[in-house]
Design an enzyme around this catalytic site. Structure first.
Site, PDB file in Angstrom:
ATOM      1  N   ASP A 288      33.017  45.920  40.381  1.00  0.00           N
ATOM      2  CA  ASP A 288      32.158  44.948  39.717  1.00  0.00           C
ATOM      3  C   ASP A 288      32.048  43.732  40.642  1.00  0.00           C
ATOM      4  O   ASP A 288      32.786  43.602  41.631  1.00  0.00           O
ATOM      5  CB  ASP A 288      32.671  44.571  38.321  1.00  0.00           C
ATOM      6  CG  ASP A 288      31.542  43.971  37.458  1.00  0.00           C
ATOM      7  OD1 ASP A 288      30.462  43.681  38.006  1.00  0.00           O
ATOM      8  OD2 ASP A 288      31.738  43.797  36.244  1.00  0.00           O
TER       9      ASP A 288
HETATM   10  C1  BGC Z   1      28.705  42.440  35.558  1.00  0.00           C
HETATM   11  C2  BGC Z   1      28.204  43.841  35.778  1.00  0.00           C
HETATM   12  C3  BGC Z   1      26.926  43.814  36.555  1.00  0.00           C
HETATM   13  C4  BGC Z   1      27.168  43.107  37.867  1.00  0.00           C
HETATM   14  C5  BGC Z   1      25.973  43.073  38.783  1.00  0.00           C
HETATM   15  C6  BGC Z   1      28.757  41.642  36.840  1.00  0.00           C
HETATM   16  O1  BGC Z   1      29.015  40.311  36.617  1.00  0.00           O
HETATM   17  O2  BGC Z   1      29.975  42.488  34.954  1.00  0.00           O
HETATM   18  O3  BGC Z   1      28.041  44.493  34.556  1.00  0.00           O
HETATM   19  O4  BGC Z   1      26.447  45.101  36.758  1.00  0.00           O
HETATM   20  O5  BGC Z   1      27.569  41.783  37.598  1.00  0.00           O
HETATM   21  O6  BGC Z   1      24.984  42.269  38.314  1.00  0.00           O
END
Ligand code: BGC
Length: 736
Positions: A258
């Site tokens: 993530d």
């Molecule tokens: C979120 C994810 C997301 C990623 C990319 C993160 O902050 O937890 O779910 O896919 O950002 O945008």
């Protein structure tokens, strides 16, 4: 490939790094991440940029310098629609219609593909039980079985049939990503990014199920989660990623961190520094490092000095290249990117029609004492800040445009008599002093309203309410109050709107609330004072039309809650499939020393599976049969049928979600008081009835047993066939 070229494949940056002005990038984000021009040039994937033209340009210049003709991968959060926005996932769950979710994912994939994207960070398969956690809006709710069906359906919708058979992607299909592995929805106290404490049994039996369904459906990407599992950050948790995800669960695809999660293992106090974090990431088999640059900064050195074996790197690179190959990028680096098709497909009438249908099916009628559907001969006042609001697409609709939405007022104007209808905001969505920060901009749209103007808005609304036969109040959360990093300790409708609601209900008894929300809210007061409540979540681009379709009875609501609405916040986490306790609160018993609250009931205000219709349905008691005769025992290779007669006892056609619940009465581990095991959506004309039949076999009775194996155990089981998780009389059978 050189070491640096291989490492580049594992690095993911956002589109800012690939703008023309390299100089400003290197003094800006590039410098912050410690990346050189060469690191950026070799980066294997981009997140967060969409659009056929810009992505084709990036791909073109990338390919010009790429030494091995390896194209770049473009990813983005396409969560509930690309440009045509569908209801947010918690609403999508309320349709109890995974096939519909598959269609929505397929449309999102088509729009995303022509806009140059190859992968989406969706679906979110996290089990959610705590309404304080803002990301419940991105889940399909509190039930592992339902979440599994929706996860698998969305993976199929995004990735397509040929990929499901292990073949390369078809046109207009994109890679899905099951996230956030694992247990992200279990954040303590519902506070975002907080510690997760789940015992092994709960983790495996409830939380892992939907991710597994995504893997079984052939998902090509999994994202790590920000939380810890067993005291180790999930992202760098080797037993979790290597033994459970890849070993036990059989995941073969790309594991992506993530956003900055590898770096955050330092703040967790697990990694000592950047080099250590990069080492931990690679050891756990995280193939792509999202937005930290740590792999680019440290992996080469760690491999050269012998800390890490190069084979660990090769394994990750291979998985990334395989994904690119399966997407057909080596032959067609632009894949489906096509500016002309982009303007043709995005928001086309067919997609809008699906958004309208899905939104209407996602609405849950929580209360109705006869005022809905609307009698259009009445004088109707729409009073509330969502009356003419375009921002009804949610904070996770990153690629959507609020300006595309049809508002309630716009849709109502198509059918309501202008002389007998008024439209007023009555209040801002939030108190003007309340500041919320979005992904792209501060959204503090009410801050320019003066206290005097606010007062006038309220007075005008009260006058309109007095003059109306009936008031529709479109109220609810601000769209930035749910989504990522939006935990709330008070799960209420904003105060400024409650003040409006109280004033309006003082002068008019006929109030219908149309509720906008990304999470279950405390609706005690609203449920007492309003005559009807229609929950419309954040309904998306076609929200206005869908709401008017339902309010006017053109569409009869059929949505059912997939997350319990608590009585009040002190009750959360509250979920229907909780374990039996040793001192349950039972009817007609002395209540001292029972598992209960002194001041509130145990039951949620609205339970899982609940939702009304404009018609009424009667369900007969459940009958258990085998081969046409009454039966109360089941053998390991046999089958029982649970049958009910469903009758539409009202005066209008409607659709009911008939739900099958089972309980294992005694087992080697304590089992939930009931669990959803099946459901059917049945449409009936007034007066019509039909038999609804569920097969029950031994495989449905399996669970994670005390000895760590999965299987069933002989004994007594209870069966309910009901129209929500809190009603119905149980029948019993024995597994012999
Ligand atoms: C979120 C994810 C997301 C990623 C990319 C993160 O902050 O937890 O779910 O896919 O950002 O945008």
């Amino acid at each position: 490939m050189s070491l640096e070229e291989k490492i580049g494949q594992l690095n993911q940056l956002n589109g800012l790094f690939f703008q023309d002005d390299v100089e400003s990038v290197l003094t800006g984000p590039g410098q912050q991440l410690g990346l050189t021009e060469e690191d950026i040039r070799l980066t294997g994937s981009i997140l967060g940029t969409a659009g056929a033209k810009p992505l084709m340009e990036i791909q073109k210049s990338y390919m010009e310098t790429q030494p091995h003709h390896i194209p770049m991968l473009f990813m983005m959060d396409v969560i509930h629609g690309m440009r045509t926005i569908f209801p947010l996932p918690l609403g999508l769950g309320a349709t109890f219609d995974p096939e519909l979710a598959e269609k929505c994912a397929a449309v999102a994939a088509k729009e995303a593909a022509v806009a140059g994207l190859h992968a989406t960070f969706s679906p979110m398969s996290d089990l959610v039980r705590d309404a304080r956690w803002g990301r419940v809006m991105e889940s399909t709710g509190e039930d592992p079985y339902l979440n599994s069906l929706f996860t698998a359906a969305q993976v199929r919708g995004f990735q397509g049939e040929s990929r499901a058979k292990g073949q390369p992607y078809e046109p207009y299909k994109i890679c899905a990503c099951v996230k956030h592995f694992a247990g992200y929805g279990g954040a303590e106290a519902g506070r975002e990014y907080n510690t997760v404490e789940l015992c092994e049994h709960t983790f495996r039996e409830f939380y892992l199920k939907a991710y597994q369904a995504g893997i079984d459906a052939g998902v090509d990407m999994v994202m790590t989660s920000f939380n810890t599992i067993n005291g180790i950050p999930a992202t760098t948790n080797q037993p979790l990623m290597r033994d459970i995800l890849r070993g036990e669960m059989g995941f073969r695809g790309v594991l992506i961190s993530d956003y900055s999660a590898i770096l955050e293992t330092i703040a967790h106090g697990y990694s000592e520094d950047g080099a250590h974090a990069a080492e931990n990431g690679l050891r756990a088999g995280v193939d792509i490092d999202m937005m930290t640059g740590l792999y680019s900064n440290y992996l080469a050195k760690l491999i050269q000095d012998g800390t890490l074996e190069e084979s660990l790197l090769d394994e990750c690179v291979m998985r990334v290249l395989e994904l690119k190959n399966n997407l057909g990028l080596f032959e067609h680096p632009y894949k489906d990117a096509d500016p002309e098709k982009e303007s043709e497909f995005l928001l086309c009438p067919e997609h809008r029609a699906l958004a309208r249908e899905t939104a209407a099916k996602s609405f849950v009628l929580l209360k109705n004492d006869g005022v809905l559907p609307l009698d259009l001969n009445q004088k109707i006042a729409f009073i509330g800040p969502y009356t003419d609001r375009k921002q009804i697409i949610s904070s996770w609709a990153l690629t959507g445009e609020a300006t595309d939405s049809c508002t309630i007022r716009e849709a109502a104007s198509e059918v309501f008599n202008p002389e007998r209808t008024t439209y007023l905001p009555g209040s801002p969505v939030l108190d003007p002093s309340y500041i919320l920060v979005g992904f792209r901009e501060d959204d503090n749209t009410s801050s320019d309203i003066t206290p005097q103007q606010q007062k006038e808005m309220l007075l005008e609304a009260v006058e309109a309410a007095k003059a109306a036969d009936l008031v529709i109040m479109p109220l609810g959360e601000h769209y930035l109050q749910s989504g990522e990093a939006t935990s709330r300790a008070m799960i209420d409708i904003p105060d400024v709107q409650m003040e409006l609601f109280r004033e309006v209900t003082k002068v008019n008894d006929n109030v219908v609330v149309v509720l906008f929300n990304g999470r279950p809210l405390d609706l005690r007061e609203v449920s007492q004072k309003a005559r009807a409540i229609l929950d419309v979540w954040m309904p998306g681009t076609e929200g206005g039309h869908a709401i008017i379709d339902v309010l006017t009875g053109k569409v009869n609501p059929s949505g059912k809650l997939t997350m319990s609405f608590p009585y009040c916040v002190g009750q959360v986490p509250v979920y229907y499939n909780c374990n039996s306790t040793g001192r349950p609160e039972l009817p007609n018993q002395v209540l001292r020393f029972k598992s209960r609250y002194l001041d509130i009931p145990n039951a949620p205000l609205y339970p899982f599976g609940y939702g009304l219709s404009y018609t009424t349905f009667a369900l007969s008691p459940v009958r258990l049969e085998a081969e046409g005769a009454e039966a109360h025992s089941l053998t390991a290779d046999g089958k029982l049928q649970a049958k009910v007669t469903l009758q539409n006892t009202g005066t209008t056609a409607g659709t009911e979600v008939v739900q099958l619940y089972l309980q294992d009465v005694s087992a080697s581990v304590v089992r939930p008081v009931k669990e959803l095991k099946g459901f059917r959506k049945v449409s009936l004309e007034p007066g019509e009835s039909c038999e609804v039949c569920f097969d029950i076999d031994e495989s449905m009775l399996r669970f994670l047993r005390a000895d760590g194996t999965v299987g069933s155990e002989p004994g007594v089981f209870r069966v309910w066939v009901a129209n929500d998780s809190a009603s119905g009389e149980a029948a019993e059978f024995t597994l012999v």
